[in-house]
Design a protein around this motif. Structure first.
Motif, short mmCIF file in Angstrom:
data_model
loop_
_atom_site.label_atom_id
_atom_site.label_comp_id
_atom_site.label_asym_id
_atom_site.label_seq_id
_atom_site.Cartn_x
_atom_site.Cartn_y
_atom_site.Cartn_z
N ARG A 43 0.84 -1.11 -0.09
CA ARG A 43 -0.03 0.10 -0.09
C ARG A 43 0.91 1.32 -0.11
N VAL A 44 0.66 2.37 -0.95
CA VAL A 44 1.40 3.33 -1.06
C VAL A 44 0.47 4.51 -0.56
N LEU A 45 1.20 5.17 0.60
CA LEU A 45 0.15 6.05 1.30
C LEU A 45 0.54 7.55 0.73
N ASN A 46 -0.20 8.55 1.41
CA ASN A 46 -0.27 9.97 0.98
C ASN A 46 -0.41 10.29 -0.40
N GLY A 47 -1.43 9.26 -1.22
CA GLY A 47 -1.73 9.75 -2.37
C GLY A 47 -0.80 9.52 -3.47
N LYS A 48 0.44 8.87 -3.21
CA LYS A 48 1.55 8.73 -4.21
C LYS A 48 1.76 7.33 -4.92
N ARG A 49 0.39 6.60 -5.02
CA ARG A 49 0.39 5.46 -5.72
C ARG A 49 0.84 5.57 -7.17
N GLU A 50 -0.16 6.47 -7.72
CA GLU A 50 0.13 6.72 -9.32
C GLU A 50 1.25 7.15 -9.78
N GLU A 51 1.89 8.20 -8.62
CA GLU A 51 3.16 8.81 -9.07
C GLU A 51 4.38 7.75 -9.03
N LEU A 52 4.09 6.81 -8.05
CA LEU A 52 4.95 5.61 -7.94
C LEU A 52 5.04 4.81 -9.29
N LYS A 53 3.83 4.30 -9.49
CA LYS A 53 3.40 3.50 -10.51
C LYS A 53 4.24 4.07 -11.84
N GLN A 54 4.01 5.35 -12.31
CA GLN A 54 4.63 5.92 -13.34
C GLN A 54 6.14 6.16 -13.19
N PHE A 55 6.63 6.19 -12.15
CA PHE A 55 8.17 6.45 -11.88
C PHE A 55 8.66 4.90 -12.41
N LEU A 56 8.12 3.90 -11.86
CA LEU A 56 8.67 2.67 -12.12
C LEU A 56 8.50 2.34 -13.50
N LEU A 57 7.43 2.88 -14.18
CA LEU A 57 7.17 2.55 -15.63
C LEU A 57 8.25 3.27 -16.44
N GLU A 58 8.70 4.50 -16.00
CA GLU A 58 9.64 5.18 -16.73
C GLU A 58 10.85 4.50 -16.76
N LYS A 59 11.20 3.84 -15.55
CA LYS A 59 12.36 2.98 -15.39
C LYS A 59 12.52 1.44 -16.15
N GLY A 60 11.07 1.21 -16.68
CA GLY A 60 11.08 0.11 -17.21
C GLY A 60 10.58 -1.31 -16.51
N ILE A 61 9.93 -0.82 -15.37
CA ILE A 61 9.52 -1.68 -14.48
C ILE A 61 7.96 -1.74 -14.25
N GLY A 62 7.28 -2.92 -14.60
CA GLY A 62 5.88 -2.89 -14.68
C GLY A 62 5.51 -3.25 -13.10
N SER A 63 4.11 -2.66 -12.88
CA SER A 63 3.36 -2.99 -11.70
C SER A 63 1.98 -2.95 -12.16
N MET A 64 0.97 -3.32 -11.27
CA MET A 64 -0.24 -3.57 -11.66
C MET A 64 -1.18 -3.16 -10.29
N VAL A 65 -2.24 -2.35 -10.41
CA VAL A 65 -3.26 -2.36 -9.40
C VAL A 65 -4.29 -3.48 -9.39
N TYR A 66 -4.23 -4.23 -8.52
CA TYR A 66 -5.33 -5.24 -8.35
C TYR A 66 -5.97 -4.86 -6.80
N TYR A 67 -7.10 -4.23 -6.97
CA TYR A 67 -7.95 -3.86 -7.99
C TYR A 67 -8.25 -2.21 -8.03
#
Length: 367
Positions: free
Chosen positions: A290-314
């Motif tokens: 769980r990513v706190l303080n509303g940073k989930r989407e920001e972290l997901k995008q950061f990882l994507l820019e580094k070529g790292i996949g992640s997923m939101v279930y659900y």
């Protein structure tokens, strides 16, 4: 461009492809393609592994839920208590048999149904509880069983994400009246296509499952029920027979990967990591933080820019889906989870180097 996906089966395939090819050749030359020897043998082998009397291969995990519910006697107008934080198939199957899902919020620590809230929603129409062992972590089955016994309710376990997991030493899918499994390719025990399984220790439920998966007939051309054409394919059974003896090793690998994530990320204050509990064998279908303080989407995008996949279930809990538009439902912890969860790359053959890259990327985001 994704260089580290959320799931990568290539190393697993490479390790067993010769065994799989030989098994598939055996099917081809046998001339038996529907409910042949591989299905029969797999059903016995998986029943022995799970510690149940009966196991029946079906077409998918969704069909397993539908057939399992019907075989347990769930019918038009009945109510089934379940969680809103799960894949849509869980509540979809309840609707498919003519029943009504009654949602109960989750325990935010495990993401599973909170048994303390079940009795609040019981009505005379309540006939079953459908706990989901989400992400490979068992629901609190002692509490669920106590409520079911007290109110004469059936238990249908959704074990789509928990194959090989345990609750107090007992395999998931062997505790309730019915267990329902998926063999979708990404599952802990997955085939290379669709497949599912229904388990039970009840002789009459077993008889109905067997009938329902084959057009409602016990004797061919003598149909007694309106059933389904839902049979585990002989080819998929052959693949699963290769993989079943390796499942404990695969799950142990997942647990080792989870342990490395714990070690690498535990100091970060803005994420909450999944927990192991002493009475549960967690098999980590997903490693979900769980990513706190509303940073989930920001972290997901950061990882994507580094070529790292992640997923939101659900991303949307069931009660907020368009199919339930107009219902005035609110489940605080399910909605919190939907806003904060993020699943990290996880597969049994994930190398330490790849995992280290994921961990270091997450650390660099927060630090």
């Amino acid at each position: 461009m994704i260089k580290i996906p959320i799931f990568d089966p290539s190393a697993e395939v490479a390790s067993i492809h010769e065994e799989v090819i030989e098994s598939l050749k055996g099917v081809l030359f046998s001339g038996q393609f529907i409910l042949g020897q591989n299905v029969k043998s797999f059903e016995q082998e998986v029943a022995d592994y799970l510690g149940v009397k009966y196991a029946f291969g079906v077409n998918s995990g969704t069909d397993a839920l539908v057939i399992g519910l019907r075989a347990a006697g769930i019918d038009q107008g009945d109510q089934v208590i379940t969680t809103p934080f799960t894949f849509f198939a869980t509540s979809e199957a309840i609707h498919q048999v003519g029943a009504e899902p009654i949602f109960v919020d989750i325990d935010l620590e495990t993401y599973n149904i909170d048994p303390n809230k079940i009795e609040e929603v019981l009505t005379p129409n309540t006939k079953a509880i459908l706990p989901v062992h989400l992400f490979g972590h068992s629901s609190d089955m002692d509490a669920v069983q106590a409520i079911a016994d007290k109110h004469d309710l059936k238990i249908i376990e959704d074990v789509a994400q928990g194959f090989g997991g345990e609750y107090k030493g007992q395999k998931l899918g062997s505790i309730g009246n019915v267990g329902c499994f998926s063999f979708f390719p990404t599952k802990n025990l997955g085939t290379y296509g669709d497949g599912g399984l229904v388990t039970t220790n009840d002789e009459e439920i077993a008889r109905l499952i067997k009938m329902l998966r084959a057009h409602g007939s016990e004797k061919k051309y003598h149909n007694e029920l309106f059933g389904y054409n839902s049979r585990l394919d002989e080819m998929h059974a052959a693949i699963l027979r290769v993989k079943l003896p390796k499942i404990d090793d695969y799950n142990n690998r997942r647990r080792d990967i989870a342990s490395r994530y714990q070690d690498g990320l535990s100091h970060l204050e803005e994420i909450i990591l999944p927990k192991d509990h002493s009475d549960v064998l967690h098999v980590y279908h997903q490693y979900t933080i769980r990513v706190l303080n509303g940073k989930r989407e920001e972290l997901k995008q950061f990882l994507l820019e580094k070529g790292i996949g992640s997923m939101v279930y659900y991303p949307v809990p069931l009660h907020k889906l368009p199919v339930y538009k107009g219902e005035n439902w609110s489940f605080e912890w399910s909605e919190t989870a939907a806003d904060e969860v993020l699943s990290l790359p996880m597969w049994p053959f994930m190398s330490t180097d790849i995992q280290t890259e994921v961990i270091e990327a997450i650390k660099s985001f927060f630090e």
